[in-house]
Enzyme design. Structure first.
Site, PDB file in Angstrom:
ATOM      1  N   ARG A 236     -48.195  43.938  45.368  1.00 20.63           N
ATOM      2  CA  ARG A 236     -47.005  43.654  44.579  1.00 20.63           C
ATOM      3  C   ARG A 236     -47.376  43.661  43.100  1.00 20.63           C
ATOM      4  NH1 ARG A 236     -44.023  45.298  47.541  1.00 20.63           N
ATOM      5  NH2 ARG A 236     -42.342  44.336  48.721  1.00 20.63           N
ATOM      6  N   GLU A 265     -40.735  48.604  37.657  1.00 18.74           N
ATOM      7  CA  GLU A 265     -40.755  49.941  38.247  1.00 18.74           C
ATOM      8  C   GLU A 265     -39.387  50.596  38.093  1.00 18.74           C
ATOM      9  OE1 GLU A 265     -42.140  49.680  42.276  1.00 18.74           O
ATOM     10  OE2 GLU A 265     -44.077  48.827  41.707  1.00 18.74           O
ATOM     11  N   HIS A 284     -45.961  53.748  43.423  1.00 15.24           N
ATOM     12  CA  HIS A 284     -45.525  52.933  44.560  1.00 15.24           C
ATOM     13  C   HIS A 284     -45.327  53.810  45.801  1.00 15.24           C
ATOM     14  CE1 HIS A 284     -43.348  48.950  45.675  1.00 15.24           C
ATOM     15  NE2 HIS A 284     -43.940  49.477  46.739  1.00 15.24           N
TER      16      HIS A 284
END
Length: 327
Positions: A236, A265, A284
């Site tokens: 995370r 993000e 990601h």
């Protein structure tokens, strides 16, 4: 009035499996692309089963769903859901912690090995017309002499551990959920936070973002690490203070970092991480394979079926889970 199943948002080409699960049980099925919590509040009113991917699911959204509703998160982490508000409202939260374990572990180890063997620096040296292998990478130590540190050793962390065994790393772990007996069985050494930071040649993060872990890797903790240490984060983004990490790499406080997740993000165009030396970035994507997408949607469809039968989700969120988070 029929039972209502709502998907607040998702990034998949279709939701055929989820729709079939709902409609086979006689429930209505609706899909939206909510971005804000206001959007979520607008679409989940009176819903009984809600599936959420990235949209924020706060207390106002929770108060809008039907009493006894269930929220399912498309993914391993669930920090976009207000668990405290859900518990207070009697709303069950489920998630899918096992759909991409191998993918995340593979990606994590690939990033770790690339950084320890300094592949990004070697690639950059050739592209800049320098054929200077030792100058570009010094120092490089044999992998078997290095200590691999884990913040959290849940399902994904254990999968990473099994993959690095053949390279001969020593392994140390900070995880309050790890017992002495399990540590002995896994042949890892339990250490406190100080020793984890001081002894790790590579520190890999496998904890969720919660009150205990958010902002864990900040300037103060980075300063306690080895100067050549490498950080890998595929868990995370909230575990790391991006600006502090960028500064630590820029000043040579640590050796570098490989990141698949970020505080914000998509990564902002002005993020200092984009300019920091010895930093490898991926968007990601550690969770991704075509098989993982099918697995995730299939398990969510299974959850919809279970919930509509009155069985509850396959993997309910119970307590403040420390162990891990991913996609």
């Amino acid at each position: 009035m029929s039972t209502r199943v709502v998907v607040t948002d998702c990034s998949f080409p279709d939701v055929v499996q989820e729709r079939q699960a709902a409609e086979s049980a006689g429930a209505s099925f609706e899909i939206f692309q909510a971005k804000s919590e206001d959007d979520v509040v607008e679409v989940v009113g009176g819903a009984d089963v809600i599936v959420v991917q990235f949209a924020p699911f706060g207390s106002h959204a929770i108060s809008a769903v039907n009493p006894g509703a269930t929220i399912i998160r498309y993914g391993v982490g669930y920090d976009n859901i207000d668990l405290k508000a859900a518990r207070a409202a009697g709303v069950t939260v489920g998630y899918v912690p096992d759909y991409c374990t191998n993918e995340v572990a593979d990606h994590t180890v690939a990033m770790a090995l690339a950084m320890l063997r300094k592949l990004p620096q070697l690639d950059a040296s050739i592209r800049s017309n320098r054929w200077s292998a030792i100058e570009s990478t010094r120092p490089v130590r044999p992998l078997g002499e290095l200590t691999f540190g884990f913040l959290g050793l849940g399902q994904i962390g254990k999968a990473v551990l099994s993959r690095i065994r053949p390279f001969g790393f020593s392994s140390i772990v900070t995880d309050p959920g790890l017992t002495d007996e399990e540590a002995q069985r896994l042949d890892v050494r339990r250490v406190d936070e100080d020793k984890l930071l001081q002894e790790s040649d590579l520190l890999t993060l496998h904890a969720p973002a919660n009150a205990k872990t958010a902002g864990f890797l900040n300037s103060e903790r980075l300063a306690r690490m080895k100067r050549n240490a490498v950080v890998v984060n595929s868990a995370r983004g909230q575990l790391v203070v991006d600006t502090d990490l960028a500064e630590a790499c820029q000043l040579g406080i640590i050796g570098g970092a490989a990141l698949d997740v970020f505080q914000h993000e998509p990564l902002p165009s002005d993020s200092p991480l984009r300019r920091a030396p010895n930093v490898m970035l991926t968007p990601h994507v550690a969770w991704y394979s075509e098989a993982a997408i099918q697995r995730l949607q299939g398990l969510v469809a299974e959850d919809i079926t279970r919930i509509l039968r009155g069985e509850g989700p396959r993997k309910p969120v119970e307590g403040w889970v420390y162990h891990e988070a991913a996609a």
